[in-house]
Write a protein that holds these residues in place. Structure first.
Motif, PDB file in Angstrom:
ATOM      1  N   VAL A 137      29.698  26.230  93.784  1.00  8.55           N
ATOM      2  CA  VAL A 137      28.512  26.643  93.037  1.00  8.55           C
ATOM      3  C   VAL A 137      28.784  26.341  91.570  1.00  8.55           C
ATOM      4  CG1 VAL A 137      27.086  28.608  92.339  1.00  8.55           C
ATOM      5  CG2 VAL A 137      27.935  28.443  94.696  1.00  8.55           C
ATOM      6  N   VAL A 138      27.863  25.633  90.940  1.00  6.69           N
ATOM      7  CA  VAL A 138      27.992  25.305  89.527  1.00  6.69           C
ATOM      8  C   VAL A 138      26.834  25.966  88.794  1.00  6.69           C
ATOM      9  CG1 VAL A 138      28.102  23.472  87.812  1.00  6.69           C
ATOM     10  CG2 VAL A 138      29.109  23.116  90.076  1.00  6.69           C
ATOM     11  N   ALA A 139      27.161  26.785  87.792  1.00  5.89           N
ATOM     12  CA  ALA A 139      26.151  27.498  87.019  1.00  5.89           C
ATOM     13  C   ALA A 139      26.229  27.061  85.567  1.00  5.89           C
ATOM     14  CB  ALA A 139      26.371  29.004  87.129  1.00  5.89           C
ATOM     15  N   GLY A 140      25.086  26.770  84.977  1.00  5.44           N
ATOM     16  CA  GLY A 140      25.029  26.393  83.570  1.00  5.44           C
ATOM     17  C   GLY A 140      24.407  27.503  82.748  1.00  5.44           C
ATOM     18  N   ARG A 141      24.958  27.727  81.579  1.00  2.35           N
ATOM     19  CA  ARG A 141      24.501  28.724  80.598  1.00  2.35           C
ATOM     20  C   ARG A 141      24.770  30.163  80.985  1.00  2.35           C
ATOM     21  NH1 ARG A 141      19.322  26.924  77.132  1.00  2.35           N
ATOM     22  NH2 ARG A 141      19.983  24.802  76.789  1.00  2.35           N
ATOM     23  N   PHE A 142      24.603  30.518  82.254  1.00  2.00           N
ATOM     24  CA  PHE A 142      24.783  31.903  82.688  1.00  2.00           C
ATOM     25  C   PHE A 142      25.778  31.964  83.841  1.00  2.00           C
ATOM     26  CE2 PHE A 142      20.439  31.428  81.128  1.00  2.00           C
ATOM     27  CZ  PHE A 142      20.437  32.369  80.105  1.00  2.00           C
ATOM     28  N   PRO A 143      26.959  32.525  83.615  1.00  2.00           N
ATOM     29  CA  PRO A 143      27.929  32.629  84.705  1.00  2.00           C
ATOM     30  C   PRO A 143      27.575  33.770  85.659  1.00  2.00           C
ATOM     31  CG  PRO A 143      28.785  33.718  82.770  1.00  2.00           C
ATOM     32  CD  PRO A 143      27.471  33.085  82.363  1.00  2.00           C
ATOM     33  N   PHE A 144      28.159  33.743  86.830  1.00  2.00           N
ATOM     34  CA  PHE A 144      28.051  34.881  87.732  1.00  2.00           C
ATOM     35  C   PHE A 144      28.976  35.962  87.175  1.00  2.00           C
ATOM     36  CE2 PHE A 144      26.320  31.680  90.457  1.00  2.00           C
ATOM     37  CZ  PHE A 144      25.452  32.360  91.290  1.00  2.00           C
ATOM     38  N   PRO A 145      28.435  37.105  86.776  1.00  2.00           N
ATOM     39  CA  PRO A 145      29.246  38.097  86.072  1.00  2.00           C
ATOM     40  C   PRO A 145      30.372  38.708  86.899  1.00  2.00           C
ATOM     41  CG  PRO A 145      27.052  38.960  86.501  1.00  2.00           C
ATOM     42  CD  PRO A 145      27.041  37.518  86.906  1.00  2.00           C
ATOM     43  N   SER A 146      30.225  38.753  88.206  1.00  2.00           N
ATOM     44  CA  SER A 146      31.250  39.404  89.018  1.00  2.00           C
ATOM     45  C   SER A 146      32.180  38.419  89.727  1.00  2.00           C
ATOM     46  CB  SER A 146      30.584  40.327  90.044  1.00  2.00           C
ATOM     47  OG  SER A 146      29.707  39.592  90.870  1.00  2.00           O
ATOM     48  N   TRP A 147      32.029  37.131  89.488  1.00  2.00           N
ATOM     49  CA  TRP A 147      32.886  36.129  90.100  1.00  2.00           C
ATOM     50  C   TRP A 147      33.802  35.534  89.047  1.00  2.00           C
ATOM     51  CZ3 TRP A 147      29.224  32.557  93.416  1.00  2.00           C
ATOM     52  CH2 TRP A 147      28.683  33.305  94.467  1.00  2.00           C
ATOM     53  N   THR A 148      35.008  35.177  89.452  1.00  2.00           N
ATOM     54  CA  THR A 148      35.935  34.478  88.578  1.00  2.00           C
ATOM     55  C   THR A 148      35.790  32.980  88.831  1.00  2.00           C
ATOM     56  OG1 THR A 148      37.476  36.330  88.660  1.00  2.00           O
ATOM     57  CG2 THR A 148      38.363  34.197  87.945  1.00  2.00           C
ATOM     58  N   PRO A 149      35.487  32.199  87.804  1.00  2.00           N
ATOM     59  CA  PRO A 149      35.285  30.762  88.034  1.00  2.00           C
ATOM     60  C   PRO A 149      36.589  30.050  88.383  1.00  2.00           C
ATOM     61  CG  PRO A 149      35.170  31.262  85.695  1.00  2.00           C
ATOM     62  CD  PRO A 149      35.285  32.570  86.407  1.00  2.00           C
ATOM     63  N   THR A 150      36.448  29.017  89.193  1.00  2.00           N
ATOM     64  CA  THR A 150      37.578  28.154  89.513  1.00  2.00           C
ATOM     65  C   THR A 150      37.895  27.262  88.320  1.00  2.00           C
ATOM     66  OG1 THR A 150      36.829  28.148  91.803  1.00  2.00           O
ATOM     67  CG2 THR A 150      38.448  26.477  91.175  1.00  2.00           C
ATOM     68  N   SER A 151      36.827  26.848  87.618  1.00  2.00           N
ATOM     69  CA  SER A 151      36.999  26.045  86.417  1.00  2.00           C
ATOM     70  C   SER A 151      35.758  26.167  85.540  1.00  2.00           C
ATOM     71  CB  SER A 151      37.270  24.578  86.771  1.00  2.00           C
ATOM     72  OG  SER A 151      36.174  24.032  87.477  1.00  2.00           O
ATOM     73  N   THR A 152      35.937  25.834  84.274  1.00  2.00           N
ATOM     74  CA  THR A 152      34.821  25.808  83.334  1.00  2.00           C
ATOM     75  C   THR A 152      34.910  24.519  82.533  1.00  2.00           C
ATOM     76  OG1 THR A 152      36.014  26.937  81.570  1.00  2.00           O
ATOM     77  CG2 THR A 152      34.795  28.325  83.104  1.00  2.00           C
ATOM     78  N   LEU A 153      33.786  24.142  81.979  1.00  2.00           N
ATOM     79  CA  LEU A 153      33.737  22.933  81.178  1.00  2.00           C
ATOM     80  C   LEU A 153      32.703  23.140  80.081  1.00  2.00           C
ATOM     81  CD1 LEU A 153      34.639  19.927  80.920  1.00  2.00           C
ATOM     82  CD2 LEU A 153      32.697  19.355  82.379  1.00  2.00           C
ATOM     83  N   GLY A 154      33.000  22.699  78.882  1.00  2.00           N
ATOM     84  CA  GLY A 154      32.066  22.791  77.773  1.00  2.00           C
ATOM     85  C   GLY A 154      32.149  24.118  77.054  1.00  2.00           C
ATOM     86  N   ARG A 155      31.238  24.260  76.083  1.00  2.00           N
ATOM     87  CA  ARG A 155      31.177  25.479  75.270  1.00  2.00           C
ATOM     88  C   ARG A 155      29.728  25.782  74.929  1.00  2.00           C
ATOM     89  NH1 ARG A 155      35.930  25.944  71.040  1.00  2.00           N
ATOM     90  NH2 ARG A 155      35.066  28.018  71.158  1.00  2.00           N
ATOM     91  N   GLY A 156      29.468  27.045  74.638  1.00  2.00           N
ATOM     92  CA  GLY A 156      28.142  27.447  74.199  1.00  2.00           C
ATOM     93  C   GLY A 156      27.060  27.086  75.199  1.00  2.00           C
ATOM     94  N   LEU A 157      25.973  26.499  74.704  1.00  2.00           N
ATOM     95  CA  LEU A 157      24.858  26.146  75.579  1.00  2.00           C
ATOM     96  C   LEU A 157      25.203  25.034  76.565  1.00  2.00           C
ATOM     97  CD1 LEU A 157      21.882  26.256  73.043  1.00  2.00           C
ATOM     98  CD2 LEU A 157      22.574  27.995  74.697  1.00  2.00           C
ATOM     99  N   GLU A 158      26.274  24.329  76.288  1.00  2.00           N
ATOM    100  CA  GLU A 158      26.680  23.226  77.169  1.00  2.00           C
ATOM    101  C   GLU A 158      27.767  23.635  78.158  1.00  2.00           C
ATOM    102  OE1 GLU A 158      25.090  20.334  77.172  1.00  2.00           O
ATOM    103  OE2 GLU A 158      23.797  21.166  75.621  1.00  2.00           O
ATOM    104  N   GLN A 159      28.062  24.932  78.256  1.00  2.00           N
ATOM    105  CA  GLN A 159      29.132  25.379  79.155  1.00  2.00           C
ATOM    106  C   GLN A 159      28.621  25.524  80.582  1.00  2.00           C
ATOM    107  OE1 GLN A 159      31.228  28.869  77.878  1.00  2.00           O
ATOM    108  NE2 GLN A 159      32.776  28.663  79.458  1.00  2.00           N
ATOM    109  N   VAL A 160      29.470  25.139  81.526  1.00  2.00           N
ATOM    110  CA  VAL A 160      29.196  25.338  82.944  1.00  2.00           C
ATOM    111  C   VAL A 160      30.397  26.002  83.596  1.00  2.00           C
ATOM    112  CG1 VAL A 160      27.582  23.403  83.154  1.00  2.00           C
ATOM    113  CG2 VAL A 160      29.997  23.041  83.607  1.00  2.00           C
ATOM    114  N   TRP A 161      30.123  26.745  84.662  1.00  2.00           N
ATOM    115  CA  TRP A 161      31.148  27.444  85.413  1.00  2.00           C
ATOM    116  C   TRP A 161      31.090  26.954  86.855  1.00  2.00           C
ATOM    117  CZ3 TRP A 161      27.988  29.352  81.748  1.00  2.00           C
ATOM    118  CH2 TRP A 161      28.556  30.029  80.681  1.00  2.00           C
ATOM    119  N   ALA A 162      32.231  26.639  87.433  1.00  2.00           N
ATOM    120  CA  ALA A 162      32.297  26.203  88.832  1.00  2.00           C
ATOM    121  C   ALA A 162      33.014  27.269  89.648  1.00  2.00           C
ATOM    122  CB  ALA A 162      33.026  24.869  88.943  1.00  2.00           C
ATOM    123  N   TYR A 163      32.444  27.572  90.782  1.00  2.00           N
ATOM    124  CA  TYR A 163      33.003  28.588  91.672  1.00  2.00           C
ATOM    125  C   TYR A 163      33.186  27.975  93.049  1.00  2.00           C
ATOM    126  CZ  TYR A 163      30.926  31.540  88.049  1.00  2.00           C
ATOM    127  OH  TYR A 163      30.569  32.099  86.852  1.00  2.00           O
TER     128      TYR A 163
END
Length: 109
Positions: free
Chosen positions: A65-91
């Motif tokens: 699952v890849v989320a942009g701008r808003f991470p899943f608050p209760s999940w720990t991401p496997t990886s992240t990329l970018g910063r600010g508005l360009e940040q994405v979280w992968a789970y």
């Protein structure tokens, strides 16, 4: 979504609440030659509290699952990329489930 499609993920579907960004996504898909191959839907997934539970219940362990701008608050991401508005979280769902079983990374949903 375009990159997911290029990497072989099918179906490749993106969700966007902002109608301008939805139009921009469809335009970019058309311009890149992916019209009809990828989809973008106007949905507010963050107003659906059972989203995390639904993903846990329905996605296979191999899913990411890849989320942009808003991470899943209760999940720990496997990886992240970018910063600010360009940040994405992968789970990776296998890791999300492992953390939920062991009590790490907060609640599974």
């Amino acid at each position: 979504v375009l990159e997911a499609y290029k990497q072989g993920l099918r179906p490749a579907v993106g969700y966007e609440l902002n109608p301008w960004l939805l139009g921009l996504s469809n335009y970019r898909a058309w311009k890149a030659g992916y019209r009809g191959k990828v989809s973008f839907l106007r949905k507010d997934l963050w107003k659906k509290p059972p989203l995390a539970a639904k993903l846990l219940a329905e996605l296979p362990d191999e899913a990411r699952v890849v989320a942009g701008r808003f991470p899943f608050p209760s999940w720990t991401p496997t990886s992240t990329l970018g910063r600010g508005l360009e940040q994405v979280w992968a789970y990776d769902m296998k890791e999300v489930r492992r953390a939920a079983r062991s009590g790490e990374g907060g609640s599974p949903v």
